[in-house]
Write a protein that holds these residues in place. Structure first.
Motif, PDB file in Angstrom:
ATOM      1  N   GLN A 197      -7.296   0.293  -0.589  1.00 26.38           N
ATOM      2  CA  GLN A 197      -7.526  -0.925   0.183  1.00 26.38           C
ATOM      3  C   GLN A 197      -8.741  -0.760   1.095  1.00 26.38           C
ATOM      4  OE1 GLN A 197      -4.040  -2.306   2.274  1.00 26.38           O
ATOM      5  NE2 GLN A 197      -4.896  -4.358   2.475  1.00 26.38           N
TER       6      GLN A 197
ATOM      7  N   ASP B 268      -5.475  -1.672  -4.887  1.00 27.94           N
ATOM      8  CA  ASP B 268      -4.859  -2.219  -3.677  1.00 27.94           C
ATOM      9  C   ASP B 268      -5.756  -3.309  -3.105  1.00 27.94           C
ATOM     10  OD1 ASP B 268      -3.263  -2.635  -1.527  1.00 27.94           O
ATOM     11  OD2 ASP B 268      -3.261  -0.552  -0.822  1.00 27.94           O
TER      12      ASP B 268
ATOM     13  N   SER C 264       0.843  -1.213   0.000  1.00 26.07           N
ATOM     14  CA  SER C 264       0.000   0.000   0.000  1.00 26.07           C
ATOM     15  C   SER C 264       0.869   1.250   0.000  1.00 26.07           C
ATOM     16  CB  SER C 264      -0.910  -0.001   1.232  1.00 26.07           C
ATOM     17  OG  SER C 264      -1.775  -1.109   1.200  1.00 26.07           O
TER      18      SER C 264
END
Ligand SMILES: Nc1ncnc2c1ncn2[C@@H]1O[C@H](COP(=O)(O)OP(=O)(O)OP(=O)(O)O)[C@@H](O)[C@H]1O
Ligand SMILES: [Mg+2]
Lengths: 300, 230
Positions: free
Chosen positions: B92, B166, B48
């Motif tokens: 994410q 992500d 990330s």
């Protein structure tokens, strides 16, 4: 023009840019309420400032006018004393000119009270002498004493002496009024800054998301600036109008009433308080903008 | 559009750490336009972090990063904003505005760049990620997988040149993962540069069957181009 368009876009359209920030709930009313209260105070401060301004002008206008020496004496001595007084006045430093007022003028002065056919010559009317002082002024006390000694029938009417402190007081009140106006504006700026900071902090995550998807700082700031500008404007309007109504309801100014009844606005001065909501909006605009950009710099 | 052959994303000796020692160091790479890369590595390796460096959410502590030939370092905040309109990101943790319905969230990149979403196209896009029934739902009411699909729709609505995803399949079952992969492959065939961070080796294998995807692996703070062993 570009700036004008931006302001117009800010206030009217583009409500979608405002929508990206969630509605702010009941705390928003605090800004409106505070702006209303400040505006009400500002109206009164403005009324005070303008009224004392007018008063000071009137009084200092009277000051620059002439003083008078009044001679009350038996008809036989009148001419001699008049001449003597004129001589004294001519020799007194600080006096620009002195002029005995003609009977015809005296008659004109008295006409409103006694009618035009007044036989001035046959009445024991005092002789009046018009005195114009120089910029530096003269020693009224000394002149009074001299007149008393040399021309017992003469009295100096030095009304301008007691007016001077009043004009000064009016000037002070006026300055205090300006100070109060300035402080009201500063307080509004401080209040809007705090409220905007709270709103920005509460929406930190929203701002982060907007930034991540490519919103420019100006776009994000606009949503907040628009809100607080409108709140300050309508809040101030809601305070200004009742404030103006309250001033309008004051007893009318009259010549005799003097200071207290002269507190309102007169004529075109009624336009002044209408500027208060605009000034409040401008203050809120800049305060929010500054707060927003300060916070945005912390968000990558 | 980037010139033919010019790298879309370039890292040169980049290092990053969050204060507690370096996390990534000496990262040098160059991603060609239209390429498809997977990014793998153990949890906490810095996948990330690498993606955040790509779109300027993080600044490197050393080295230089350039996108479309422009150095991030030299960009103003407005330049970064414009850059992000060309780079679609599936975060994410998705990052939605929870007070706006999914349709508005998906259209948000258009909204903030002052454009209107064409309602038909918006509905088609949302159908493409299988969320037609959830147009009016608020993000918190969606499942993890639904949120990820919505995030993908939002990431591509500006038709970006680059897509960074992500863990886009982190919350999806295998079938849904394959559908999402198909979407990514389709975008890649349209010429988009794609980087997908994932743990899912099966997903990578499935992708390799469809496109010429390469694998970047983060190991011992370095970024390596993985060989054919995967
Ligand atoms: N904002 C932050 N401040 C401090 N440390 C951070 C921050 N963000 C991430 N880290 C740390 O940096 C390391 C790498 O984080 P990163 O999110 O890049 O890992 P990742 O490879 O994406 O992991 P995962 O597969 O679990 O998503 C982790 O140890 C994490 O705890
Ligand atoms: Mg991660």
């Amino acid at each position: 023009m570009d700036r004008l368009n931006r302001v117009a876009a800010l206030l009217t359209g583009d409500s979608r840019s405002a929508q990206v920030v969630p509605p702010s709930g009941s705390a928003a009313w605090l800004t409106v309420l505070a702006a209303a209260a400040m505006a009400l105070l500002a109206v009164f401060a403005l009324a005070l400032t303008l009224a004392t301004g007018r008063l000071a002008e009137r009084w200092s206008g009277a000051l620059s006018q002439t003083a008078t020496v009044r001679i009350s004496a038996p008809q036989a001595q009148l001419e001699a004393q008049t001449k003597q007084v004129l001589d004294i006045l001519a020799a007194t430093p600080g006096i620009a000119s002195a002029r005995a007022i003609e009977p015809a003028e005296t008659r004109a002065l008295l006409a409103p009270w006694f009618g035009p056919d007044l036989p001035v010559e046959s009445l024991p009317i005092p002789q009046l002498i018009e005195v114009t002082e120089t910029a530096s002024g003269f020693d009224a006390e000394g002149l009074s004493l001299r007149l008393k000694a040399e021309a017992p029938g003469a009295t100096l009417d030095d009304h301008m002496r007691w007016r001077k402190p009043l004009v000064e007081a009016a000037g002070w009140i006026r300055a205090l009024g300006f100070l109060a106006l300035g402080l009201t504006g500063a307080a509004l700026a401080a209040m809007v800054t705090l409220a905007a900071q709270a709103a920005l902090a509460a929406n930190r995550q929203v701002i982060r998301v907007l930034r991540l998807i490519g919103a420019r700082d100006a776009y994000i700031g606009r949503a907040f600036v628009r809100r607080f500008t409108l709140r300050a404007f309508f809040g101030a309007l809601a305070g200004t109008l009742p404030g103006m109504a309250a001033v309008a309801l004051l007893p009318a100014a009259s010549e005799a009433g003097g200071f207290l009844t002269g507190l309102g606005f007169s004529g075109a001065q009624w336009l002044w308080p209408l500027a208060i909501p605009l000034v409040a909006a401008i203050v809120a605009f800049w305060a929010t903008r500054a707060a927003a950009f300060r916070m945005l710099r912390e968000v990558q | 559009m980037s010139e033919q052959g010019q790298a879309v994303i370039e890292f040169e000796n980049v290092a990053h750490g969050y204060g507690g020692g370096p996390l990534l160091s000496e990262v040098t790479l160059s991603l060609a336009p239209g390429s498809f890369h997977f990014l793998t590595g153990p949890s906490g390796a810095g996948k990330s972090t690498f993606l955040k460096l790509c779109y300027g959410e993080l600044a490197p502590v050393a080295g230089r990063i350039a996108l479309f030939g422009q150095e991030l370092d030299a960009m103003s905040r407005d330049d970064i904003a414009r850059l992000r309109q060309r780079v679609g990101v599936v975060h994410q943790d998705c990052q939605f505005l929870d007070h706006l319905p999914i349709a508005d969230n998906v259209a948000l990149p258009l909204t903030v760049s002052g454009r209107d979403a064409d309602p038909t196209e918006l509905r088609e896009l949302i159908a493409w990620v299988g969320l037609t029934g959830r147009l009016k739902s608020l993000p918190p009411a969606l499942s993890g997988g639904e949120r990820q699909r919505a995030a993908l729709a939002r990431a591509v609505i500006m038709s970006p040149d680059v897509l960074l995803a992500d863990e886009p399949t982190g919350n999806l079952d295998w079938e849904m993962s394959l559908r999402l992969l198909a979407l990514l492959v389709e975008l890649n065939r349209m010429g988009k540069t794609i980087v997908v961070a994932t743990h899912d080796l099966n997903l990578i294998r499935a992708a390799k069957a469809q496109v010429s995807a390469r694998v970047l692996r983060i190991k011992d703070r370095r970024l390596l181009l993985a060989g054919a062993e995967l």
